[in-house]
Scaffold this motif. Structure first.
Motif, PDB file in Angstrom:
ATOM      1  N   GLU A 105       0.802  -1.211   0.000  1.00  0.00           N
ATOM      2  CA  GLU A 105       0.000   0.000   0.000  1.00  0.00           C
ATOM      3  C   GLU A 105       0.843   1.274   0.000  1.00  0.00           C
ATOM      4  OE1 GLU A 105      -2.337  -3.347   1.885  1.00  0.00           O
ATOM      5  OE2 GLU A 105      -0.273  -2.643   1.951  1.00  0.00           O
ATOM      6  N   GLU A 106       2.098   1.174   0.401  1.00  0.00           N
ATOM      7  CA  GLU A 106       3.009   2.333   0.417  1.00  0.00           C
ATOM      8  C   GLU A 106       3.938   2.355  -0.800  1.00  0.00           C
ATOM      9  OE1 GLU A 106       2.721   0.644   3.740  1.00  0.00           O
ATOM     10  OE2 GLU A 106       1.035   2.047   3.799  1.00  0.00           O
ATOM     11  N   LYS A 107       3.618   1.540  -1.816  1.00  0.00           N
ATOM     12  CA  LYS A 107       4.370   1.488  -3.084  1.00  0.00           C
ATOM     13  C   LYS A 107       5.744   0.846  -2.938  1.00  0.00           C
ATOM     14  CE  LYS A 107       2.182   5.837  -4.267  1.00  0.00           C
ATOM     15  NZ  LYS A 107       2.138   6.583  -3.019  1.00  0.00           N
ATOM     16  N   LYS A 108       5.926   0.047  -1.899  1.00  0.00           N
ATOM     17  CA  LYS A 108       7.204  -0.649  -1.704  1.00  0.00           C
ATOM     18  C   LYS A 108       7.096  -2.076  -2.246  1.00  0.00           C
ATOM     19  CE  LYS A 108       9.701   1.926   1.590  1.00  0.00           C
ATOM     20  NZ  LYS A 108       8.828   2.937   2.060  1.00  0.00           N
ATOM     21  N   VAL A 109       8.176  -2.555  -2.859  1.00  0.00           N
ATOM     22  CA  VAL A 109       8.217  -3.905  -3.418  1.00  0.00           C
ATOM     23  C   VAL A 109       8.267  -4.911  -2.268  1.00  0.00           C
ATOM     24  CG1 VAL A 109       9.543  -5.517  -4.842  1.00  0.00           C
ATOM     25  CG2 VAL A 109       9.397  -3.093  -5.498  1.00  0.00           C
ATOM     26  N   ILE A 110       7.275  -5.827  -2.240  1.00  0.00           N
ATOM     27  CA  ILE A 110       7.279  -6.881  -1.213  1.00  0.00           C
ATOM     28  C   ILE A 110       7.527  -8.264  -1.818  1.00  0.00           C
ATOM     29  CG2 ILE A 110       5.872  -5.605   0.457  1.00  0.00           C
ATOM     30  CD1 ILE A 110       3.452  -7.317  -0.461  1.00  0.00           C
ATOM     31  N   PHE A 111       7.499  -8.348  -3.167  1.00  0.00           N
ATOM     32  CA  PHE A 111       7.744  -9.622  -3.840  1.00  0.00           C
ATOM     33  C   PHE A 111       8.230  -9.324  -5.247  1.00  0.00           C
ATOM     34  CE2 PHE A 111       6.339 -13.059  -6.660  1.00  0.00           C
ATOM     35  CZ  PHE A 111       6.812 -14.175  -6.006  1.00  0.00           C
ATOM     36  N   PHE A 112       9.249 -10.054  -5.679  1.00  0.00           N
ATOM     37  CA  PHE A 112       9.739  -9.938  -7.052  1.00  0.00           C
ATOM     38  C   PHE A 112      10.288 -11.286  -7.460  1.00  0.00           C
ATOM     39  CE2 PHE A 112      13.544  -8.998  -9.821  1.00  0.00           C
ATOM     40  CZ  PHE A 112      12.809  -8.783 -10.978  1.00  0.00           C
ATOM     41  N   GLU A 113       9.758 -11.811  -8.557  1.00  0.00           N
ATOM     42  CA  GLU A 113      10.257 -13.091  -9.058  1.00  0.00           C
ATOM     43  C   GLU A 113      10.225 -13.094 -10.578  1.00  0.00           C
ATOM     44  OE1 GLU A 113       9.780 -17.903  -8.368  1.00  0.00           O
ATOM     45  OE2 GLU A 113       8.668 -16.519  -7.098  1.00  0.00           O
ATOM     46  N   GLU A 114      11.327 -13.563 -11.158  1.00  0.00           N
ATOM     47  CA  GLU A 114      11.395 -13.764 -12.603  1.00  0.00           C
ATOM     48  C   GLU A 114      11.259 -15.258 -12.863  1.00  0.00           C
ATOM     49  OE1 GLU A 114      14.316 -11.283 -14.866  1.00  0.00           O
ATOM     50  OE2 GLU A 114      15.100 -10.928 -12.847  1.00  0.00           O
ATOM     51  N   TYR A 115      10.714 -15.591 -14.033  1.00  0.00           N
ATOM     52  CA  TYR A 115      10.448 -16.983 -14.376  1.00  0.00           C
ATOM     53  C   TYR A 115      11.067 -17.303 -15.729  1.00  0.00           C
ATOM     54  CZ  TYR A 115       6.792 -15.833 -11.007  1.00  0.00           C
ATOM     55  OH  TYR A 115       6.123 -15.384  -9.897  1.00  0.00           O
TER      56      TYR A 115
END
Length: 154
Positions: free
Chosen positions: A125-135
């Motif tokens: 909700e604060e525009k911060k990345v909480i998950f990032f995954e490449e496939y």
């Protein structure tokens, strides 16, 4: 080209969806956002990825999340593809021009092929990345994993 990292504030963007409506990422403050990047419309794994978003629309709503499908395809292609797939809830965003600008800003543009990497990015909700995954390009992202991340962030 910047690399997305957990905890980073996501760079803002404005893209148009399959109905030509402008979507401004920062308009979704107060909600989590799933940015589901796929290389190209009209390909089988990408179609399954976008149908998976559509099928999970109610879960996203329940978890205060907005999901977007993003690729470098032009808007008319996105519109026809959404109709073909029966996508009515999920916005399919066009990162067509400047070509791949958002994917480049997030460090997931594949120069050689001219498309984005297949990737999921979840911001809070604060525009911060909480998950990032490449496939891998041929692999369908695991929606159960996405649901788990969203559930934990409640």
């Amino acid at each position: 080209m910047s690399e997305i990292k957990i905890g980073d504030k996501i760079q803002d963007f404005r893209l148009r969806d399959q109905k030509q409506k402008e979507v401004h990422l920062y308009d979704f403050s107060g909600k989590k956002v799933l940015l589901s990047f796929h290389p190209l419309a009209w390909t089988s794994v990408c179609a399954e990825q976008m149908k998976s978003l559509e099928e999970n629309h109610e879960m996203f709503t329940r978890l205060n999340t907005v999901a977007f499908g993003i690729s470098v395809d032009p808007i008319p292609s996105k519109r026809a593809w959404a109709k073909e797939l029966g996508i009515t809830h999920i916005k399919l965003l066009s990162d067509f021009w400047p070509h791949g600008e958002v994917a480049r800003a997030y460090g997931i543009f594949r120069e050689k092929e001219g498309v984005s990497q297949r990737a999921n990015i979840i911001i809070d909700e604060e525009k911060k990345v909480i998950f990032f995954e490449e496939y891998p390009m041929h692999e369908l992202p695991d929606m159960a994993k996405i649901a788990n991340v969203l559930e934990q962030g409640r």
